[in-house]
Motif scaffolding. Structure first.
Motif: not given
Ligand SMILES: Nc1ncnc2c1ncn2[C@@H]1O[C@H](COP(=O)(O)OP(=O)(O)OP(=O)(O)O)[C@@H](O)[C@H]1O
Ligand SMILES: [Mg+2]
Length: 472
Positions: A38-52, A131-144
């Motif tokens: 089983p897995k849980i994820a939290i997906l948002d459409n916030g401003q996301g992060m750069t790699f750094e 669920w990574a395919e649900q990420l849009g042009n900005q946002g963050t996906l945290v997967i447990w």
């Protein structure tokens, strides 16, 4: 780090805090509860992060708790993402998109243990993840993943139920975001596509809720606001609404202060040890709003699940409790007082002598007067003895406990209709013969038990014998 004491509720809330701080307007909790892993994820459409930024975010203590943050940033310690996740899972993946550029990083505790080094893994950002395919042009996906605590391998953990309870928790903690407030647009949250519904612990939508004035006070450069609410008495609500407002823990436990930090609920259902949680104040809830700048003073913890008012605020809170306590008590005793003073034919009289309150049979009740008149002197003495016994053994404690636990279920004993008929006739006759008008008799009986609770039947009986009342 795994045992700071998060529950799934507080852990999810801490991840959602990050999404809100990043300006997300949509947050999706995604759970795969049926697969072997089983897995849980939290997906948002916030401003996301750069790699750094992502790499920095993966580091425990990524930011200095003393650093000034904007009023909308719900973070403080630079820990939440890691501590909340590790409290629930062994593998944390973060995939984030800033301005169309995707980055990913993984903390895998088994990999760390195997290498015996704190090594974060950087996969190809385009690698497939749930669920990574649900990420849009900005946002963050945290997967447990590897939910060893929630769904231990080989055991039947009840992940579905845990998530149901978490939903309720989040509907309370983030109710002001879910509703939206002036200057703070509504945020939509979903759990597996089902919208979270805001749960307002002050039931402000109900006109029977007593809303106190907003009080402000300054603490250094910061402003704290306080507002008192008294929830509606159960007689004013449907059973469903009464139950819902009580919350899972019930009214007694949920009374007290509700402390919001930047509109997010931190702690509730406590008077901070200033007074006890009592039956009479169980409808009282006090909203306290503090800004994030007072974190240190209020001892906000890493989990954002506890706070303590600073010493200088405590006195003020105590005074507030005194006033709200009085309102809440009134909601209860008003009903008691009314029944007794309005009822001009009480069976029971309430006696108050300094601090002692007792209940005694009303010797002037017409039924009693009539009954006593028919007794011999000897029988009168016997009756007095019996009356004393009854008065002295009213089951106060058990009534009080029932009143506290389930007031809506307490009912006086039913009176069979022919008995009701007899005492109604008798009472009416008695009053009329002592010069009371029929209309007045009706009024008196309407506010007196047992006629009050059986008014439709009683009215029928009176109509039958004396005809309908004048205004019909
Ligand atoms: N969903 C997200 N969107 C954008 N940035 C994020 C997100 N989640 C985390 N971050 C970034 O990662 C950093 C570290 O997050 P973390 O939750 O560990 O600490 P924090 O939020 O700063 O403080 P706290 O320990 O109080 O939560 C954040 O400060 C933020 O910059
Ligand atoms: Mg955080």
């Amino acid at each position: 780090m795994r045992d700071i004491g998060y529950s799934i509720d507080t852990a999810l809330a801490d991840i959602i805090d990050n999404s809100l701080a990043s300006g997300a307007s949509e947050i999706d909790l995604l759970a795969d509860t049926s697969s072997d892993d089983p897995k849980i994820a939290i997906l948002d459409n916030g401003q996301g992060m750069t790699f750094e930024e992502l790499v920095a975010a993966m580091r425990p203590g990524s930011r200095n708790p003393l650093e000034e943050r904007t009023g909308r940033d719900l973070g403080r310690f630079g820990l939440g993402l890691k501590t909340a996740s590790f409290s629930q899972c062994r593998r944390l993946t973060v995939i984030t998109v800033r301005k169309g550029v995707r980055s990913a990083a993984i903390w895998d505790l088994d990999f760390v243990a195997e290498r015996n080094k704190w090594l974060v893994q950087i996969p190809d950002p385009l690698e497939r993840h749930p669920w990574a395919e649900q990420l849009g042009n900005q946002g963050t996906l945290v997967i447990w993943e590897s939910l060893d605590r929630l769904a231990p391998k080989g055991e039947r953990g009840d992940l579905v139920r845990a998530l149901d309870l978490a939903r309720e928790h989040l509907e309370l903690v983030f109710h002001r975001f879910l509703t939206g407030e002036r200057g703070w647009p509504r945020v939509r949250m979903r759990l597996n596509n089902r919208d979270l519904q805001p749960f307002d612990p002050f039931n402000q939508g109900n006109p029977a809720t007593i809303i106190g004035p907003m009080e402000e006070f300054r603490s250094g450069v910061h402003t704290v606001t306080i507002q008192c609410f008294t929830l509606p008495h159960h007689k004013k609500l449907s059973v469903d609404e009464w139950e819902r407002n009580g919350g899972r823990a019930g009214y007694l436990k949920n009374q007290g202060f509700y402390v919001y930090r930047a509109r997010r609920l931190i702690i509730h259902g406590t008077w901070f040890g200033l007074v006890r949680q009592t039956e009479l104040t169980k409808l009282a809830r006090v909203k306290i709003d503090i800004p994030t700048g007072l974190d240190a003073e209020w001892k906000i913890d890493v989990k954002k699940a506890s706070a303590q008012p600073p010493f200088k605020v405590r006195e003020r809170l105590r005074r507030i409790i005194d006033t709200i306590g009085a309102t809440s008590k009134r909601v209860y005793t008003a009903r008691g007082r009314k029944l007794i003073s309005d009822a001009r034919l009480p069976v029971w009289n309430r006696h108050q002598d300094k601090n002692e309150i007792s209940y005694r049979l009303n010797p002037e009740h017409p039924l009693l007067v009539h009954f006593l008149a028919g007794l011999s002197d000897e029988q009168k003495v016997e009756f007095d003895r019996l009356a004393l016994l009854i008065e002295a053994s009213i089951p106060m404690e058990s009534l009080y406990a029932d009143m506290g636990a389930e007031p809506e279920n307490i009912k006086s004993t039913d009176i069979p209709e022919d008995t009701l008929r007899e005492i109604a006739h008798f009472t009416a006759e008695n009053l009329i013969s002592s010069g009371t008008s029929l209309d007045e008799v009706r009024l008196m009986m309407q506010v007196t038990e047992p006629f009050r609770s059986n008014w439709a039947v009683t009215e029928g009986i009176l109509d039958e014998r004396y005809g309908g009342s004048k205004d019909e």
